[in-house]
Design a protein around this motif. Sequence first.
Motif, PDB file in Angstrom:
ATOM      1  N   ILE A   1       0.844  -1.203   0.000  1.00 25.14           N
ATOM      2  CA  ILE A   1       0.000   0.000   0.000  1.00 25.14           C
ATOM      3  C   ILE A   1       0.873   1.244   0.000  1.00 25.14           C
ATOM      4  O   ILE A   1       0.593   2.214  -0.712  1.00 25.14           O
ATOM      5  CB  ILE A   1      -0.942  -0.016   1.224  1.00 25.14           C
ATOM      6  N   LEU A   2       1.942   1.229   0.788  1.00 24.06           N
ATOM      7  CA  LEU A   2       2.864   2.364   0.819  1.00 24.06           C
ATOM      8  C   LEU A   2       3.547   2.548  -0.528  1.00 24.06           C
ATOM      9  O   LEU A   2       3.793   3.688  -0.962  1.00 24.06           O
ATOM     10  CB  LEU A   2       3.907   2.165   1.917  1.00 24.06           C
ATOM     11  N   HIS A   3       3.851   1.446  -1.212  1.00 23.59           N
ATOM     12  CA  HIS A   3       4.423   1.543  -2.565  1.00 23.59           C
ATOM     13  C   HIS A   3       3.448   2.260  -3.506  1.00 23.59           C
ATOM     14  O   HIS A   3       3.849   3.091  -4.321  1.00 23.59           O
ATOM     15  CB  HIS A   3       4.733   0.143  -3.111  1.00 23.59           C
ATOM     16  N   MET A   4       2.158   1.932  -3.393  1.00 22.58           N
ATOM     17  CA  MET A   4       1.164   2.578  -4.243  1.00 22.58           C
ATOM     18  C   MET A   4       1.064   4.071  -3.927  1.00 22.58           C
ATOM     19  O   MET A   4       0.953   4.909  -4.833  1.00 22.58           O
ATOM     20  CB  MET A   4      -0.203   1.918  -4.078  1.00 22.58           C
ATOM     21  N   ARG A   5       1.104   4.397  -2.651  1.00 22.47           N
ATOM     22  CA  ARG A   5       1.000   5.815  -2.271  1.00 22.47           C
ATOM     23  C   ARG A   5       2.172   6.613  -2.837  1.00 22.47           C
ATOM     24  O   ARG A   5       2.005   7.760  -3.259  1.00 22.47           O
ATOM     25  CB  ARG A   5       0.961   5.937  -0.747  1.00 22.47           C
ATOM     26  N   HIS A   6       3.349   6.017  -2.836  1.00 27.92           N
ATOM     27  CA  HIS A   6       4.515   6.682  -3.426  1.00 27.92           C
ATOM     28  C   HIS A   6       4.290   6.907  -4.918  1.00 27.92           C
ATOM     29  O   HIS A   6       4.575   7.988  -5.444  1.00 27.92           O
ATOM     30  CB  HIS A   6       5.770   5.839  -3.191  1.00 27.92           C
ATOM     31  N   PHE A   7       3.756   5.893  -5.591  1.00 29.29           N
ATOM     32  CA  PHE A   7       3.481   6.017  -7.022  1.00 29.29           C
ATOM     33  C   PHE A   7       2.447   7.114  -7.282  1.00 29.29           C
ATOM     34  O   PHE A   7       2.588   7.911  -8.217  1.00 29.29           O
ATOM     35  CB  PHE A   7       2.982   4.687  -7.583  1.00 29.29           C
ATOM     36  N   GLN A   8       1.405   7.171  -6.456  1.00 33.26           N
ATOM     37  CA  GLN A   8       0.379   8.196  -6.637  1.00 33.26           C
ATOM     38  C   GLN A   8       0.944   9.603  -6.440  1.00 33.26           C
ATOM     39  O   GLN A   8       0.515  10.544  -7.095  1.00 33.26           O
ATOM     40  CB  GLN A   8      -0.776   7.952  -5.652  1.00 33.26           C
ATOM     41  N   ALA A   9       1.909   9.729  -5.543  1.00 36.61           N
ATOM     42  CA  ALA A   9       2.470  11.044  -5.239  1.00 36.61           C
ATOM     43  C   ALA A   9       3.521  11.495  -6.250  1.00 36.61           C
ATOM     44  O   ALA A   9       3.642  12.690  -6.547  1.00 36.61           O
ATOM     45  CB  ALA A   9       3.089  11.037  -3.835  1.00 36.61           C
ATOM     46  N   THR A  10       4.268  10.524  -6.819  1.00 39.58           N
ATOM     47  CA  THR A  10       5.418  10.887  -7.663  1.00 39.58           C
ATOM     48  C   THR A  10       5.274  10.467  -9.123  1.00 39.58           C
ATOM     49  O   THR A  10       6.005  10.965  -9.982  1.00 39.58           O
ATOM     50  CB  THR A  10       6.698  10.248  -7.112  1.00 39.58           C
ATOM     51  N   GLY A  11       4.365   9.512  -9.400  1.00 42.58           N
ATOM     52  CA  GLY A  11       4.241   8.994 -10.761  1.00 42.58           C
ATOM     53  C   GLY A  11       5.256   7.920 -11.086  1.00 42.58           C
ATOM     54  O   GLY A  11       5.311   7.438 -12.223  1.00 42.58           O
ATOM     55  N   LYS A  12       6.077   7.530 -10.103  1.00 47.18           N
ATOM     56  CA  LYS A  12       7.089   6.502 -10.320  1.00 47.18           C
ATOM     57  C   LYS A  12       7.029   5.449  -9.205  1.00 47.18           C
ATOM     58  O   LYS A  12       6.641   5.756  -8.077  1.00 47.18           O
ATOM     59  CB  LYS A  12       8.493   7.124 -10.354  1.00 47.18           C
ATOM     60  N   LEU A  13       7.426   4.215  -9.550  1.00 46.03           N
ATOM     61  CA  LEU A  13       7.540   3.191  -8.526  1.00 46.03           C
ATOM     62  C   LEU A  13       8.696   3.557  -7.602  1.00 46.03           C
ATOM     63  O   LEU A  13       9.738   4.039  -8.060  1.00 46.03           O
ATOM     64  CB  LEU A  13       7.790   1.819  -9.153  1.00 46.03           C
ATOM     65  N   PRO A  14       8.546   3.347  -6.290  1.00 42.45           N
ATOM     66  CA  PRO A  14       9.614   3.745  -5.361  1.00 42.45           C
ATOM     67  C   PRO A  14      10.880   2.927  -5.556  1.00 42.45           C
ATOM     68  O   PRO A  14      10.850   1.768  -5.978  1.00 42.45           O
ATOM     69  CB  PRO A  14       8.994   3.470  -3.979  1.00 42.45           C
ATOM     70  N   ASP A  15      12.016   3.533  -5.225  1.00 37.49           N
ATOM     71  CA  ASP A  15      13.307   2.847  -5.354  1.00 37.49           C
ATOM     72  C   ASP A  15      13.329   1.556  -4.542  1.00 37.49           C
ATOM     73  O   ASP A  15      13.952   0.565  -4.956  1.00 37.49           O
ATOM     74  CB  ASP A  15      14.443   3.769  -4.892  1.00 37.49           C
ATOM     75  N   LYS A  16      12.670   1.571  -3.392  1.00 35.45           N
ATOM     76  CA  LYS A  16      12.662   0.381  -2.538  1.00 35.45           C
ATOM     77  C   LYS A  16      12.007  -0.795  -3.251  1.00 35.45           C
ATOM     78  O   LYS A  16      12.505  -1.929  -3.179  1.00 35.45           O
ATOM     79  CB  LYS A  16      11.919   0.680  -1.233  1.00 35.45           C
TER      80      LYS A  16
END
Length: 422
Positions: free
Chosen positions: A391-406
Amino acid sequence: MADGAVKMAEAGCQYITVLGVDFMSENVRAILDQAGFEKVGVFRMSREEIGCSLADAAASPNYTHFLETASKASPSLHVIYINTSLETKAHGHELVPTITCTSSNVVHTILQAFAQVPNLSIWYGPDSYMGENIAELFHQMAGMTDEEIAEVHPEHNSTTIKSLLPRLHYYQEGNCIVHDMFGHEVVEKIKELYCDAFLTAHLEVPGEMFSLAMEAKRRGMGVVGSTQNILDFITRRVKDALDRDLEDHLQFVLGTESGMVTAIVAGVRRLLNSLESSSKRPRVTVEIIFPVSSDSITRTSMNACHVPSSFAAGDLSMPTLIPGVTSGEGCSIHGGCASCPYMKMNSLRALLQVCHHLPDKDNSLTAYQAKGFSSTTPLGRSVAEVGCEPILHMRHFQATGKLPDKLIQQILDHSEKDEMKL
């Protein structure tokens, strides 16, 4: 929902009731525990199980087998629909790096993942209709010009779309019982009676309805996507008709949950009212056709619905109705899972019964308490901790438009482990 519960707990709330299916109350319980609010009570609305056909599909042995197959392909990413349990997300994430998605962001999540990780394989689940429709959408994109594809995602072209097609996999045994209503018989009726209407389809409806709306979309007469995409499309078309100031009758076939009718009517009504407030009578009428079986909705009288004279609404058998709060359907004024028998277990009577027994000194509400996650994953980690990460990965994507580095690193690490096994 879970974030809202945390804010309530921070404000001093001691008891929280969840009007939803069981995996929602479980998620709320887990997030509160993680935030340090273990003593805040979380209660569901029934002694019986409040299930969800999609969540149940993702918790099945067949879905585990699907992910075990995915874990053997490298590099791989598991994209799981948000409407699944935290336990399913946790177990899936330990098998294959996982990110959650909604119907609004699933297409862009998949395209962005393919753009960021070369030779990636995507494993989507558990909604089979949505998976089939996404695959169909990408097949159609493969025939578009590079300029048209770039408008959908700037890092893709016809070559990249064609290359990702064989690397997109979806689970084929999970359906939402609500969207299952939009089948062959409905499509044939629409073709017969509403060939000139605007057609809309949610990403979760069966392929026949989706394909019909896709064909209409190519003609500028339809939209496919999330419920918000559908709502935006309809209000935009109505506004365009009002701006032309000509007599017009607009018909919209609604291929999504019945509760959406309420939000659509409210949005269109605001547009018409804004015109009337300027002493100018609108010359546009709007008809919303909700094409599902008659037993999936509530029949009401026009008076009970309070429908303005500029609207006509009904399903193909033509009862007069506006599903939603005003007629006893819908889980919010914004629509939602209004036709789901599980969501209908969340009644006002049940809520009052639970509230009446709080603070539950005699333990009469034990059956209503949300399930907590004291168990661990197969690798010995907290289910709540691992299940929240997608879920946190999705939130990062929603905020930045990119999959998180993690997440990217998790994909690469998983791939290296598979190579070492070989």
